[in-house]
Design a protein around this motif. Structure first.
Motif, short mmCIF file in Angstrom:
data_model
loop_
_atom_site.label_atom_id
_atom_site.label_comp_id
_atom_site.label_asym_id
_atom_site.label_seq_id
_atom_site.Cartn_x
_atom_site.Cartn_y
_atom_site.Cartn_z
N ASN A 159 153.87 91.20 40.24
CA ASN A 159 153.00 90.77 41.34
C ASN A 159 153.67 89.69 42.17
O ASN A 159 153.59 89.70 43.40
CB ASN A 159 151.65 90.27 40.81
CG ASN A 159 150.68 91.39 40.54
OD1 ASN A 159 150.83 92.49 41.06
ND2 ASN A 159 149.68 91.10 39.72
N GLU A 160 154.33 88.75 41.51
CA GLU A 160 155.04 87.69 42.23
C GLU A 160 156.16 88.29 43.07
O GLU A 160 156.38 87.89 44.22
CB GLU A 160 155.59 86.65 41.25
CG GLU A 160 154.53 85.78 40.62
CD GLU A 160 155.08 84.84 39.57
OE1 GLU A 160 156.31 84.64 39.50
OE2 GLU A 160 154.26 84.31 38.80
N GLU A 161 156.87 89.26 42.50
CA GLU A 161 157.95 89.93 43.23
C GLU A 161 157.40 90.69 44.44
O GLU A 161 157.96 90.64 45.54
CB GLU A 161 158.65 90.91 42.27
CG GLU A 161 160.09 91.17 42.62
CD GLU A 161 160.76 92.01 41.54
OE1 GLU A 161 161.13 93.14 41.87
OE2 GLU A 161 160.87 91.53 40.39
N LEU A 162 156.27 91.38 44.25
CA LEU A 162 155.63 92.11 45.35
C LEU A 162 155.16 91.15 46.44
O LEU A 162 155.31 91.44 47.63
CB LEU A 162 154.45 92.93 44.84
CG LEU A 162 154.79 94.24 44.15
CD1 LEU A 162 153.54 94.83 43.51
CD2 LEU A 162 155.40 95.22 45.13
N ALA A 164 156.41 88.22 47.13
CA ALA A 164 157.59 87.72 47.85
C ALA A 164 158.13 88.78 48.80
O ALA A 164 158.49 88.48 49.96
CB ALA A 164 158.66 87.30 46.84
N THR A 165 158.16 90.03 48.36
CA THR A 165 158.63 91.14 49.22
C THR A 165 157.69 91.31 50.40
O THR A 165 158.14 91.52 51.53
CB THR A 165 158.72 92.44 48.40
OG1 THR A 165 159.59 92.23 47.30
CG2 THR A 165 159.23 93.59 49.24
N ASN A 166 156.40 91.20 50.15
CA ASN A 166 155.40 91.33 51.22
C ASN A 166 155.58 90.23 52.26
O ASN A 166 155.55 90.50 53.46
CB ASN A 166 154.00 91.29 50.62
CG ASN A 166 152.95 91.71 51.61
OD1 ASN A 166 153.20 92.55 52.48
ND2 ASN A 166 151.76 91.14 51.49
N GLU A 167 155.79 89.00 51.80
CA GLU A 167 156.02 87.88 52.74
C GLU A 167 157.28 88.12 53.55
O GLU A 167 157.32 87.85 54.76
CB GLU A 167 156.12 86.57 51.97
CG GLU A 167 154.80 86.04 51.46
CD GLU A 167 154.95 84.73 50.70
OE1 GLU A 167 155.93 84.01 50.92
OE2 GLU A 167 154.06 84.47 49.87
N GLU A 168 158.31 88.64 52.90
CA GLU A 168 159.58 88.91 53.59
C GLU A 168 159.38 90.00 54.66
O GLU A 168 159.88 89.89 55.78
CB GLU A 168 160.62 89.35 52.57
CG GLU A 168 162.03 89.43 53.12
CD GLU A 168 163.03 89.76 52.02
OE1 GLU A 168 163.87 90.64 52.29
OE2 GLU A 168 162.96 89.16 50.94
N LEU A 169 158.61 91.04 54.31
CA LEU A 169 158.33 92.12 55.28
C LEU A 169 157.52 91.60 56.46
O LEU A 169 157.77 91.98 57.62
CB LEU A 169 157.60 93.28 54.60
CG LEU A 169 158.44 94.15 53.67
CD1 LEU A 169 157.55 95.15 52.94
CD2 LEU A 169 159.52 94.88 54.45
N TRP A 171 157.54 88.55 57.59
CA TRP A 171 158.45 87.72 58.39
C TRP A 171 159.35 88.60 59.25
O TRP A 171 159.53 88.35 60.43
CB TRP A 171 159.26 86.83 57.46
CG TRP A 171 160.16 85.87 58.21
CD1 TRP A 171 159.82 84.69 58.73
CD2 TRP A 171 161.54 86.11 58.52
NE1 TRP A 171 160.90 84.13 59.38
CE2 TRP A 171 161.97 84.99 59.25
CE3 TRP A 171 162.44 87.13 58.28
CZ2 TRP A 171 163.28 84.86 59.71
CZ3 TRP A 171 163.75 86.98 58.74
CH2 TRP A 171 164.14 85.88 59.44
#
Length: 177
Positions: A159-162, A164-169, A171
């Motif tokens: 979930n933490e990885e998702l 972080a990936t979601n925030e990156e997407l 951005w």
């Protein structure tokens, strides 16, 4: 005499005639019986590689200047899970209460008769079987709980990885707009 029920009992009794009489009665009921006349010999017999007892019938008074049956039972139970029934002529409150601090499976007053003793032995076997089953279930539940905790931790990490990936997407999407 052959064991009719396959159960081997250690009878710890310092009075030789009482021990032999008890052994004969128990063998008539199909039990295999080994006698020890004091606590020291009982401990040695229980931990001997040659013996495997299913139950112990423990007298409380085991002779002058000898370890009593209560202390002997404590010593055995520190290292071995085996049902113990106290078999004693004592019916004083103080003596009976001393046995209550030990995990035992009953207290039978001597001369109660073989029918009562046999019923107590059978009950002790049932109780010990149920206790063992409950302990096995507890171990199983602990194992399952550990697995669930490990899976939960993996899901938290995913979930933490998702996130972080979601925030990156988000951005990157904002950069493209």
């Amino acid at each position: 005499m052959a064991m009719l029920n396959g159960k081997k009992i250690l009878l710890v009794e310092d009075e030789i005639l009482i021990a032999e009489c008890g052994k004969n009665e128990l063998e008539d009921y199909g039990y295999s019986v080994v006698i020890c006349h004091n606590g020291e010999d009982a401990v040695e017999a229980v931990f001997s590689k040659e013996n495997s007892f299913d139950l112990i019938l423990m007298d409380i008074d085991l002779g002058k200047n000898r370890k009593d049956g209560i202390r002997t039972a404590e010593e055995i139970l520190e290292k071995k899970d085996i049902p113990i029934i106290f078999l004693s002529s004592h019916n004083e409150k103080e003596i009976v209460e001393r046995t209550e601090s030990i995990t035992s499976f009953g207290y039978v007053v001597k001369n109660s008769g073989i029918v009562v003793l046999d019923a107590s032995i059978k009950m002790a076997f049932r109780l010990h079987h149920e206790k063992t089953a409950v302990q096995a279930k507890q171990h199983e539940l602990l194992y399952v709980n550990e697995k669930l905790n490990a899976a939960y931790e993996e899901m938290e990490a995913a979930n933490e990885e998702l996130a972080a990936t979601n925030e990156e997407l988000i951005w990157l999407t904002n950069q493209l707009i």
